[in-house]
Enzyme design. Sequence first.
Site, PDB file in Angstrom:
ATOM      1  N   TYR A 155       0.815  -0.425   0.088  1.00 25.43           N
ATOM      2  CA  TYR A 155      -0.106  -0.146  -0.060  1.00 25.43           C
ATOM      3  C   TYR A 155       0.968   1.042  -0.337  1.00 25.43           C
ATOM      4  O   TYR A 155       0.541   2.555  -0.355  1.00 25.43           O
ATOM      5  CB  TYR A 155      -1.014  -0.294   1.379  1.00 25.43           C
ATOM      6  N   ILE A 188      -8.982   7.845   8.595  1.00 23.53           N
ATOM      7  CA  ILE A 188     -10.398   8.496   8.213  1.00 23.53           C
ATOM      8  C   ILE A 188     -11.330   6.837   8.175  1.00 23.53           C
ATOM      9  O   ILE A 188     -11.079   6.191   7.814  1.00 23.53           O
ATOM     10  CB  ILE A 188     -10.678   9.312   6.932  1.00 23.53           C
TER      11      ILE A 188
HETATM   12  P1  NAP Z   1     -13.816   2.367   1.154  1.00 22.42           P
HETATM   13  O1  NAP Z   1     -14.054   2.389   1.856  1.00 22.42           O
HETATM   14  O2  NAP Z   1     -12.920   0.805   1.017  1.00 22.42           O
HETATM   15  O3  NAP Z   1     -13.842   2.501  -0.704  1.00 22.42           O
HETATM   16  C1  NAP Z   1     -13.006   2.539  -1.837  1.00 22.42           C
HETATM   17  C2  NAP Z   1     -13.973   2.114  -3.044  1.00 22.42           C
HETATM   18  O4  NAP Z   1     -13.004   2.534  -3.800  1.00 22.42           O
HETATM   19  C3  NAP Z   1     -14.653   1.356  -2.694  1.00 22.42           C
HETATM   20  O5  NAP Z   1     -15.602   1.390  -3.076  1.00 22.42           O
HETATM   21  C4  NAP Z   1     -14.342   0.012  -3.701  1.00 22.42           C
HETATM   22  O6  NAP Z   1     -15.042  -0.870  -3.827  1.00 22.42           O
HETATM   23  C5  NAP Z   1     -13.754   1.215  -4.395  1.00 22.42           C
HETATM   24  N1  NAP Z   1     -13.037  -0.029  -5.419  1.00 22.42           N
HETATM   25  C6  NAP Z   1     -12.189  -0.829  -5.142  1.00 22.42           C
HETATM   26  N2  NAP Z   1     -11.208  -1.287  -6.051  1.00 22.42           N
HETATM   27  C7  NAP Z   1     -12.177  -0.665  -6.869  1.00 22.42           C
HETATM   28  C8  NAP Z   1     -11.844  -0.928  -8.836  1.00 22.42           C
HETATM   29  N3  NAP Z   1     -10.195  -2.347  -8.810  1.00 22.42           N
HETATM   30  N4  NAP Z   1     -12.993  -0.432  -9.353  1.00 22.42           N
HETATM   31  C9  NAP Z   1     -13.017   0.305  -8.816  1.00 22.42           C
HETATM   32  N5  NAP Z   1     -13.407   0.882  -8.753  1.00 22.42           N
HETATM   33  C10 NAP Z   1     -12.613  -0.036  -6.828  1.00 22.42           C
HETATM   34  O7  NAP Z   1     -11.793   3.005   1.083  1.00 22.42           O
HETATM   35  P2  NAP Z   1     -11.619   4.470   1.305  1.00 22.42           P
HETATM   36  O8  NAP Z   1     -11.212   4.301   3.042  1.00 22.42           O
HETATM   37  O9  NAP Z   1     -13.361   5.539   1.317  1.00 22.42           O
HETATM   38  O10 NAP Z   1     -10.505   4.877   0.314  1.00 22.42           O
HETATM   39  C11 NAP Z   1     -10.820   5.653  -0.714  1.00 22.42           C
HETATM   40  C12 NAP Z   1      -8.906   6.246  -1.038  1.00 22.42           C
HETATM   41  O11 NAP Z   1      -8.801   6.930  -0.377  1.00 22.42           O
HETATM   42  C13 NAP Z   1      -8.794   4.985  -0.667  1.00 22.42           C
HETATM   43  O12 NAP Z   1      -7.767   5.442  -2.440  1.00 22.42           O
HETATM   44  C14 NAP Z   1      -7.527   4.677  -0.010  1.00 22.42           C
HETATM   45  O13 NAP Z   1      -6.789   4.004  -0.363  1.00 22.42           O
HETATM   46  C15 NAP Z   1      -7.703   6.613   0.209  1.00 22.42           C
HETATM   47  N6  NAP Z   1      -6.945   6.332   2.191  1.00 22.42           N
HETATM   48  C16 NAP Z   1      -8.427   5.972   2.947  1.00 22.42           C
HETATM   49  C17 NAP Z   1      -8.102   6.471   4.398  1.00 22.42           C
HETATM   50  C18 NAP Z   1      -8.329   5.896   5.454  1.00 22.42           C
HETATM   51  O14 NAP Z   1      -7.664   6.083   6.619  1.00 22.42           O
HETATM   52  N7  NAP Z   1      -9.602   5.715   4.704  1.00 22.42           N
HETATM   53  C19 NAP Z   1      -6.518   6.868   4.971  1.00 22.42           C
HETATM   54  C20 NAP Z   1      -5.722   7.814   3.215  1.00 22.42           C
HETATM   55  C21 NAP Z   1      -6.017   6.728   1.895  1.00 22.42           C
HETATM   56  P3  NAP Z   1     -15.275  -1.980  -2.656  1.00 22.42           P
HETATM   57  O15 NAP Z   1     -16.702  -1.111  -2.588  1.00 22.42           O
HETATM   58  O16 NAP Z   1     -16.634  -2.755  -4.143  1.00 22.42           O
HETATM   59  O17 NAP Z   1     -14.972  -2.458  -2.264  1.00 22.42           O
END
Ligand code: NAP
Length: 247
Positions: A155, A188
Amino acid sequence: MSKTAIITGSGRGIGAAIAKRLAADGYDIVINEVSQEALDTYGAQTAEECRASGVKAECCAADVSDYAQCEAMVKWAKDTFGTIDVLVNNAGITRDGLLLRMSEENYDDVIRINQKSVFNMTKLVGAVMLRQKSGRIVNLASVAGLYGNPGQMNYSASKGAIIAMTKTAAKELGSRGITVNAVAPGFIQTPMTDKLTDEQKAAMLAQIAMKRYGQPEEIAGVVAFLCSDDASYVTGQTIEISGGLSM
Ligand code: NAP
């Protein structure tokens, strides 16, 4: 004329919050999820919430790690909405594990979905924006990409690469009125972090100066700023949004 934003992985989590915020700012919205099932389960509801702001919102299933599926989605979006003004590369996954226990498959999957997707979508939407001579691209990096994180070799590699890709794209596209920036969230509260153990969450909280986890809307606000006229001279930057996690 109305403006359009594509947010990848926007059915739920941070992507959904960004979609709703950009809808409130007047953008027509493309909600993307990897599968039609995910769109039916929560993407359609997010689109409905975007429409409540009086804009258009449509769903499109595409695996953003697959170039051909991205090509089809971008063509569909251009044909449907006429322009693509904002791209938010938000889709991402985690497959955590300590280095010596991490499988090759888990390494490759995270690089493909988090990092190659940014190449796919930036190349395809970048071509549309170059013809328009305007556009905003915002990439979701992470504090893991800035500082590393145990258990996240895959990651942190993908997110560090996204920061480098942001700078390269900013240098290539800047002369045509296109800005490319990244945000680097800390912890988050979303489905991605819900699956961490209470012990992991407590260890993270101890390091956060503000002593609370972030909310998806707090990422969406900064993304909206980077897409706004106020950020017209900001490009190639990575803004950390972590409540002071890493000072
Ligand atoms: P999340 O709740 O898991 O949402 C990620 C979304 O991406 C989900 O809707 C997922 O679909 C979708 N996805 C996964 N693989 C995909 C693909 N191949 N094609 C299209 N869509 C796809 O994660 P989040 O926390 O909202 O994170 C969003 C972004 O912020 C990510 O890039 C993550 O790395 C980044 N981020 C998050 C945090 C945190 O603390 N949450 C911190 C730093 C960075 P499904 O629902 O089907 O799984």
